[in-house]
Design a protein around this motif. Structure first.
Motif, mmCIF file in Angstrom:
data_model
loop_
_atom_site.group_PDB
_atom_site.id
_atom_site.type_symbol
_atom_site.label_atom_id
_atom_site.label_comp_id
_atom_site.label_asym_id
_atom_site.label_seq_id
_atom_site.Cartn_x
_atom_site.Cartn_y
_atom_site.Cartn_z
ATOM 1 N N GLU A 6 46.172 42.040 36.994
ATOM 2 C CA GLU A 6 44.941 42.357 37.713
ATOM 3 C C GLU A 6 44.007 43.193 36.838
ATOM 4 O O GLU A 6 44.457 43.928 35.961
ATOM 5 C CB GLU A 6 45.235 43.158 38.992
ATOM 6 C CG GLU A 6 46.161 42.490 39.975
ATOM 7 C CD GLU A 6 47.601 42.952 39.813
ATOM 8 O OE1 GLU A 6 48.367 42.850 40.793
ATOM 9 O OE2 GLU A 6 47.956 43.423 38.708
ATOM 10 N N CYS A 22 42.631 38.343 38.785
ATOM 11 C CA CYS A 22 44.082 38.261 38.574
ATOM 12 C C CYS A 22 44.340 37.034 37.714
ATOM 13 O O CYS A 22 44.177 35.903 38.173
ATOM 14 C CB CYS A 22 44.810 38.149 39.901
ATOM 15 S SG CYS A 22 46.584 37.833 39.737
ATOM 16 N N TRP A 36 46.104 38.499 47.882
ATOM 17 C CA TRP A 36 45.827 39.889 47.547
ATOM 18 C C TRP A 36 46.426 40.774 48.639
ATOM 19 O O TRP A 36 46.283 40.485 49.839
ATOM 20 C CB TRP A 36 44.334 40.144 47.446
ATOM 21 C CG TRP A 36 43.675 39.537 46.258
ATOM 22 C CD1 TRP A 36 43.003 38.348 46.201
ATOM 23 C CD2 TRP A 36 43.624 40.088 44.936
ATOM 24 N NE1 TRP A 36 42.541 38.121 44.926
ATOM 25 C CE2 TRP A 36 42.905 39.177 44.128
ATOM 26 C CE3 TRP A 36 44.097 41.256 44.345
ATOM 27 C CZ2 TRP A 36 42.650 39.403 42.768
ATOM 28 C CZ3 TRP A 36 43.849 41.478 43.007
ATOM 29 C CH2 TRP A 36 43.135 40.555 42.232
ATOM 30 N N ARG A 38 47.096 45.215 49.385
ATOM 31 C CA ARG A 38 46.717 46.556 48.943
ATOM 32 C C ARG A 38 47.662 47.571 49.560
ATOM 33 O O ARG A 38 48.258 47.338 50.610
ATOM 34 C CB ARG A 38 45.271 46.877 49.319
ATOM 35 C CG ARG A 38 45.003 46.961 50.813
ATOM 36 C CD ARG A 38 43.514 47.135 51.067
ATOM 37 N NE ARG A 38 43.213 47.238 52.492
ATOM 38 C CZ ARG A 38 41.982 47.262 52.996
ATOM 39 N NH1 ARG A 38 40.922 47.178 52.175
ATOM 40 N NH2 ARG A 38 41.798 47.378 54.295
ATOM 41 N N LEU A 81 38.849 38.427 43.753
ATOM 42 C CA LEU A 81 38.600 39.047 45.048
ATOM 43 C C LEU A 81 37.257 39.759 44.958
ATOM 44 O O LEU A 81 37.145 40.785 44.290
ATOM 45 C CB LEU A 81 39.699 40.035 45.424
ATOM 46 C CG LEU A 81 39.505 40.756 46.766
ATOM 47 C CD1 LEU A 81 39.577 39.764 47.925
ATOM 48 C CD2 LEU A 81 40.553 41.864 46.947
ATOM 49 N N TYR A 94 45.334 47.593 44.549
ATOM 50 C CA TYR A 94 45.252 46.191 44.941
ATOM 51 C C TYR A 94 46.160 45.356 44.036
ATOM 52 O O TYR A 94 46.101 45.480 42.808
ATOM 53 C CB TYR A 94 43.813 45.706 44.852
ATOM 54 C CG TYR A 94 42.977 46.180 46.011
ATOM 55 C CD1 TYR A 94 42.621 47.527 46.128
ATOM 56 C CD2 TYR A 94 42.553 45.311 47.006
ATOM 57 C CE1 TYR A 94 41.867 47.986 47.207
ATOM 58 C CE2 TYR A 94 41.801 45.751 48.086
ATOM 59 C CZ TYR A 94 41.467 47.086 48.178
ATOM 60 O OH TYR A 94 40.720 47.531 49.250
ATOM 61 N N CYS A 96 47.801 41.397 43.228
ATOM 62 C CA CYS A 96 47.808 39.963 43.484
ATOM 63 C C CYS A 96 49.260 39.489 43.484
ATOM 64 O O CYS A 96 50.134 40.105 42.850
ATOM 65 C CB CYS A 96 46.976 39.189 42.481
ATOM 66 S SG CYS A 96 47.573 39.181 40.792
#
Length: 124
Positions: A6, A22, A36, A38, A81, A94, A96
């Motif tokens: 990422e 990513c 995704w 988080r 994203l 965050y 991926c």
């Protein structure tokens, strides 16, 4: 060996935008599902959105729907994203994730491959 990396995180003011990337290597994406997630401080990992690589169908939770958009670049094997109208509550690392079976959903346990994450901090 699949690797996900990422990038694009950073510090932004509330109302601002960021685009995360990513990059996937070690596998040509075809019928995979990518997502995704988080994780904020002291919180569980939270689903942010997913895309079926073949066909491009996406899903989002209500918390980000209308603000976040997932897209992909087949030629670059890269997931994106786009995050708009960011809020302090969006502050998190965050990640991926990839499910090579193509059946991944909203549960992080569906995904066998993960990146190391990128920090997003939204100031008030």
């Amino acid at each position: 060996q699949v690797q996900l990396v990422e990038s694009g995180g950073g510090l932004v003011q509330a109302g601002g935008s960021l685009r995360l990337s990513c990059a996937a290597s070690g596998r040509t994406l075809s019928y995979d599902t990518m997502a995704w997630f988080r994780q904020g401080p002291g919180k569980e990992r939270e689903f942010v959105g997913m895309i079926r690589w073949s066909g491009g169908r996406t899903q989002y939770p209500d918390s980000v729907k209308g603000r976040f958009t997932i897209s992909r670049d087949n030629a670059k094997n890269t997931l994106y994203l786009q995050m708009n109208s960011l809020e302090p509550e969006d502050t998190a690392v965050y990640f991926c994730a990839l499910d090579s079976r193509g059946r991944g959903g909203w549960d992080p346990r569906d995904y066998g491959f993960w990146g190391r994450g990128t920090q997003v901090t939204v100031s008030a």
